[in-house]
Enzyme design. Structure first.
Site, PDB file in Angstrom:
ATOM      1  N   CYS A  10       0.817  -1.215   0.000  1.00 50.08           N
ATOM      2  CA  CYS A  10       0.000   0.000   0.000  1.00 50.08           C
ATOM      3  C   CYS A  10       0.855   1.273   0.000  1.00 50.08           C
ATOM      4  CB  CYS A  10      -0.931  -0.021   1.215  1.00 50.08           C
ATOM      5  SG  CYS A  10      -2.007   1.400   1.295  1.00 50.08           S
ATOM      6  N   HIS A  45     -24.937  23.690   2.927  1.00 52.70           N
ATOM      7  CA  HIS A  45     -25.129  24.200   1.567  1.00 52.70           C
ATOM      8  C   HIS A  45     -24.094  25.284   1.280  1.00 52.70           C
ATOM      9  CE1 HIS A  45     -27.152  25.468  -2.074  1.00 52.70           C
ATOM     10  NE2 HIS A  45     -27.027  26.734  -1.656  1.00 52.70           N
TER      11      HIS A  45
HETATM   12  P1  FAD Z   1       0.950  -5.984   1.931  1.00 52.34           P
HETATM   13  O1  FAD Z   1       0.719  -4.520   1.914  1.00 52.34           O
HETATM   14  O2  FAD Z   1       1.229  -6.662   0.654  1.00 52.34           O
HETATM   15  O3  FAD Z   1       2.131  -6.216   2.971  1.00 52.34           O
HETATM   16  C1  FAD Z   1       2.734  -7.452   3.175  1.00 52.34           C
HETATM   17  C2  FAD Z   1       4.184  -7.233   3.540  1.00 52.34           C
HETATM   18  O4  FAD Z   1       4.721  -8.461   4.003  1.00 52.34           O
HETATM   19  C3  FAD Z   1       5.052  -6.784   2.377  1.00 52.34           C
HETATM   20  O5  FAD Z   1       5.683  -5.568   2.670  1.00 52.34           O
HETATM   21  C4  FAD Z   1       6.042  -7.919   2.191  1.00 52.34           C
HETATM   22  O6  FAD Z   1       7.343  -7.453   1.849  1.00 52.34           O
HETATM   23  C5  FAD Z   1       6.055  -8.555   3.571  1.00 52.34           C
HETATM   24  N1  FAD Z   1       6.410  -9.975   3.574  1.00 52.34           N
HETATM   25  C6  FAD Z   1       5.911 -10.963   2.791  1.00 52.34           C
HETATM   26  N2  FAD Z   1       6.455 -12.151   3.108  1.00 52.34           N
HETATM   27  C7  FAD Z   1       7.308 -11.910   4.116  1.00 52.34           C
HETATM   28  C8  FAD Z   1       8.167 -12.746   4.880  1.00 52.34           C
HETATM   29  N3  FAD Z   1       8.238 -14.065   4.691  1.00 52.34           N
HETATM   30  N4  FAD Z   1       8.943 -12.166   5.834  1.00 52.34           N
HETATM   31  C9  FAD Z   1       8.884 -10.831   6.040  1.00 52.34           C
HETATM   32  N5  FAD Z   1       8.096 -10.006   5.363  1.00 52.34           N
HETATM   33  C10 FAD Z   1       7.309 -10.538   4.408  1.00 52.34           C
HETATM   34  N6  FAD Z   1      -6.126  -0.600  -1.275  1.00 52.34           N
HETATM   35  C11 FAD Z   1      -6.924   0.386  -0.823  1.00 52.34           C
HETATM   36  O7  FAD Z   1      -7.631   0.181   0.156  1.00 52.34           O
HETATM   37  N7  FAD Z   1      -6.935   1.624  -1.412  1.00 52.34           N
HETATM   38  C12 FAD Z   1      -6.171   1.903  -2.500  1.00 52.34           C
HETATM   39  O8  FAD Z   1      -6.210   3.027  -3.000  1.00 52.34           O
HETATM   40  C13 FAD Z   1      -5.340   0.886  -3.013  1.00 52.34           C
HETATM   41  N8  FAD Z   1      -4.555   1.127  -4.066  1.00 52.34           N
HETATM   42  C14 FAD Z   1      -3.738   0.133  -4.532  1.00 52.34           C
HETATM   43  C15 FAD Z   1      -2.964   0.405  -5.653  1.00 52.34           C
HETATM   44  C16 FAD Z   1      -2.130  -0.578  -6.154  1.00 52.34           C
HETATM   45  C17 FAD Z   1      -1.289  -0.263  -7.356  1.00 52.34           C
HETATM   46  C18 FAD Z   1      -2.061  -1.850  -5.510  1.00 52.34           C
HETATM   47  C19 FAD Z   1      -1.144  -2.921  -6.028  1.00 52.34           C
HETATM   48  C20 FAD Z   1      -2.835  -2.120  -4.413  1.00 52.34           C
HETATM   49  C21 FAD Z   1      -3.689  -1.132  -3.916  1.00 52.34           C
HETATM   50  N9  FAD Z   1      -4.516  -1.364  -2.813  1.00 52.34           N
HETATM   51  C22 FAD Z   1      -5.343  -0.376  -2.358  1.00 52.34           C
HETATM   52  C23 FAD Z   1      -4.513  -2.654  -2.102  1.00 52.34           C
HETATM   53  C24 FAD Z   1      -3.644  -2.574  -0.836  1.00 52.34           C
HETATM   54  O9  FAD Z   1      -2.339  -2.196  -1.208  1.00 52.34           O
HETATM   55  C25 FAD Z   1      -3.611  -3.915  -0.114  1.00 52.34           C
HETATM   56  O10 FAD Z   1      -4.919  -4.336   0.161  1.00 52.34           O
HETATM   57  C26 FAD Z   1      -2.848  -3.801   1.202  1.00 52.34           C
HETATM   58  O11 FAD Z   1      -1.523  -3.413   0.955  1.00 52.34           O
HETATM   59  C27 FAD Z   1      -2.872  -5.133   1.958  1.00 52.34           C
HETATM   60  O12 FAD Z   1      -2.086  -5.049   3.099  1.00 52.34           O
HETATM   61  P2  FAD Z   1      -1.327  -6.324   3.696  1.00 52.34           P
HETATM   62  O13 FAD Z   1      -0.611  -5.830   4.888  1.00 52.34           O
HETATM   63  O14 FAD Z   1      -2.271  -7.447   3.829  1.00 52.34           O
HETATM   64  O15 FAD Z   1      -0.302  -6.751   2.571  1.00 52.34           O
END
Ligand code: FAD
Ligand code: NAD
Length: 488
Positions: free
Chosen positions: A45, A467
């Site tokens: 994100c 408004h």
């Molecule tokens: P992630 O953000 O993917 O974080 C997971 C982290 O875990 C990563 O940094 C990774 O490096 C780390 N990791 C993985 N495996 C390991 C390991 N074995 N050891 C250590 N670290 C590890 N959502 C919205 O709500 N609004 C938006 O405007 C929006 N825009 C987006 C635009 C784009 C281009 C993209 C691709 C996505 C967008 N999203 C948006 C979706 C949003 O980014 C994700 O839903 C969100 O990042 C999910 O969070 P997360 O923590 O589950 O996963």
């Protein structure tokens, strides 16, 4: 961490799901460590998703407005030039400010930040391959997996993040492509397609389904949005699938065919006849191809198989309603498990999962998670689409109000779009709200609150709205649902 030091909670992944869980746990006084491998907190994100894409969307919109929409506002501008390098710098400034902000919040809340890749050694121990070299391990009474997701690749096209890109390459192109083909007309395709279209690329979006916006966008809103984006210059090929891509030459050649005809191929004589009429093979040339056909859970190298954790057919880690895997002290939240892949959904789950650990209860209302697409105008919705309500058999009323009848939209010369309410015909309880229009992304917060509180359309209609604001269109759509709007 010292060798196999025990924590109350170990979190694998420092994205929105992981870092919010870490801060929440730190606030509750837990001894907590968060392992992140990318060298910066905030995950997809902050680093390559929500934040950099919104920076480019905002600045490309400004550029496009200055180029095309100033004269009628009484503003005469001279030469307008794009400085793409500077636009990218502005994006990087926003990203680094926010990721460093999280490091500060970790310190403030006593969260240990371990920079490295985590993998399960056993059910309570995570081995970490440190970014700076060496290894360590950390034991957790509780463990949260928050490893997120990655772009789904397109078979036959090799992603190099320069010519064949996912969103990660699309937020970092060095120059504006002449022709861009976007595979997938979902949220990423339309947001990133908008950015490059505004900056001068000829953008063609190829979408397998009969409508754009991905799963979840109301059909009426989707059609309206498509028309608006077409007026802005984007081209669409719906009901069309990409069959192959050839990136061996100077331009990338993308072969497409009608999705319906393709499905019927060689099935029967009548299908062959149908195919002869329906099938339209064609080829699109592109300098850059954006693959945006969805994202898939990321659990590579995590060693979930070492401890027997299950994944479903889409690679999502299987959990119960309290986010527990079959090992109850190991929970999973965010993109790597069920539900919409959205940052604010991940954030809600992070808080709930930590509350399950510290208080034994937690709660996320999955019926009231808003979605926003940050094109211009924005598209936003919460609750059920009209098709979903119809399929459920519930009798319903629809009320809508166009921004062309809203005073503030008129003063802003920004009048495209509508607000649409769907409410239960018997109880008037709001079932869904769908908006395409200026500021829809902010406006949907009011809709989400209404849904969360179980409001009726009349509740919203009888609430005073200042408004002249765009939010009056929201109130008037609610009025139109149970009675009549005043201004339309
Ligand atoms: P992630 O953000 O993917 O974080 C997971 C982290 O875990 C990563 O940094 C990774 O490096 C780390 N990791 C993985 N495996 C390991 C390991 N074995 N050891 C250590 N670290 C590890 N959502 C919205 O709500 N609004 C938006 O405007 C929006 N825009 C987006 C635009 C784009 C281009 C993209 C691709 C996505 C967008 N999203 C948006 C979706 C949003 O980014 C994700 O839903 C969100 O990042 C999910 O969070 P997360 O923590 O589950 O996963
Ligand atoms: P998506 O699921 O939103 O859209 C993918 C689209 O590609 C669908 O419409 C699908 O029908 C189409 N498709 C699939 N295979 C195809 C093929 N072979 N040919 C043509 N079309 C095909 O996925 P996305 O746009 O890649 O986004 C991924 C995730 O990131 C989503 O879950 C989204 O919620 C999230 N995201 C959210 C935001 C936001 O909230 N503003 C922004 C960007 C990304």
């Amino acid at each position: 961490a010292t060798e196999a030091e025990e924590k109350d909670l170990v979190i694998i992944g420092g994205g929105v799901a992981g870092y919010v869980a870490a801060i929440k746990a730190g606030q509750a006084g837990l001894k907590v460590a968060c392992i992140e491998k990318r060298g910066a907190l905030g995950g997809t994100c902050l680093n390559v998703g929500c934040i950099p894409s919104k920076s480019l969307l905002n600045n490309s919109h400004l550029y496009h407005t200055i180029l095309h929409d100033t004269k009628n506002r009484g503003i005469e501008v001279g030469d307008v030039k794009l400085n793409l390098q500077q636009m990218m710098k502005a994006k990087e400034t926003s990203v680094s400010g926010l990721t460093k902000g999280i490091e500060f919040l970790f310190k403030k809340n006593n969260v240990e930040y371990i920079k490295g890749t985590g993998a399960f050694a056993d059910e309570h121990t995570v081995a970490v391959n440190l970014i700076d070299g060496g290894e360590t391990s950390v034991r957790g009474k509780n463990i949260i997996i928050a490893t997120g997701s990655e772009a789904t690749p397109f078979p036959g096209l090799t992603i190099d993040e320069k010519r064949v890109v996912t969103s990660t390459g699309a937020i970092a192109l060095k120059e504006v492509p002449k022709k861009m083909v976007v595979i997938g007309g979902g949220i990423i395709g339309l947001e990133m397609g908008s950015v490059w279209s505004r900056l001068g690329a000829e953008v063609t979006v190829v979408e397998f389904l009969g409508q754009i916006g991905g799963p979840g966008m109301d059909t009426e809103i989707s059609k309206m949005t498509q028309k608006i984006l077409q007026k802005q210059g984007m081209k669409f090929k719906l009901n069309t699938k990409v069959t192959k891509g050839d990136d061996s030459g100077d331009t990338i050649k993308i072969s497409v065919e009608a999705a319906k005809g393709g499905k019927e191929e060689t099935v029967s004589f009548s299908a062959l006849v149908a195919q002869a009429y329906q099938l339209t093979y064609s080829q699109l040339d592109a300098d850059v191809v954006l693959v945006a056909i969805g994202r898939r859970p990321y659990t590579a190298g995590l060693g979930v198989e070492n401890i027997g954790l299950e994944t479903d057919e889409r690679g999502r880690l299987v959990i119960d309603q309290e986010y527990r895997t079959k090992h109850p002290h190991i929970r999973v939240i965010g993109d790597c498990t069920f539900g919409p892949m959205l940052a604010h959904k991940a954030e809600e789950e992070a808080v709930a999962a930590v509350e399950f650990i510290t208080k034994n209860y937690g709660h996320v209302n999955y019926n009231a998670i808003p979605s926003v697409m940050y094109t211009h105008p924005e598209v936003a919705w919460v609750g059920q689409t009209e098709a979903e309500v119809k399929n459920s058999g519930v009798k319903y009323n629809v009320g809508s109000f166009p921004f062309s009848a809203n005073s503030r939209a008129k003063t802003n010369l920004d009048t495209e779009g509508i607000v649409k309410f769907i409410a239960d015909a018997e109880t008037d309880r709001i079932l869904g709200i769908h908006i395409v229009g200026p500021n829809a992304g902010e406006m949907i917060a009011e809709g989400t609150l209404a849904l969360e509180y179980g409001a009726s359309s009349e509740d919203v209609a009888r609430t005073s709205h200042a408004h002249p604001t765009l939010a009056e269109a929201f109130k008037e759509a609610a009025m139109a649902t149970h009675a009549k709007a005043i201004h339309y």
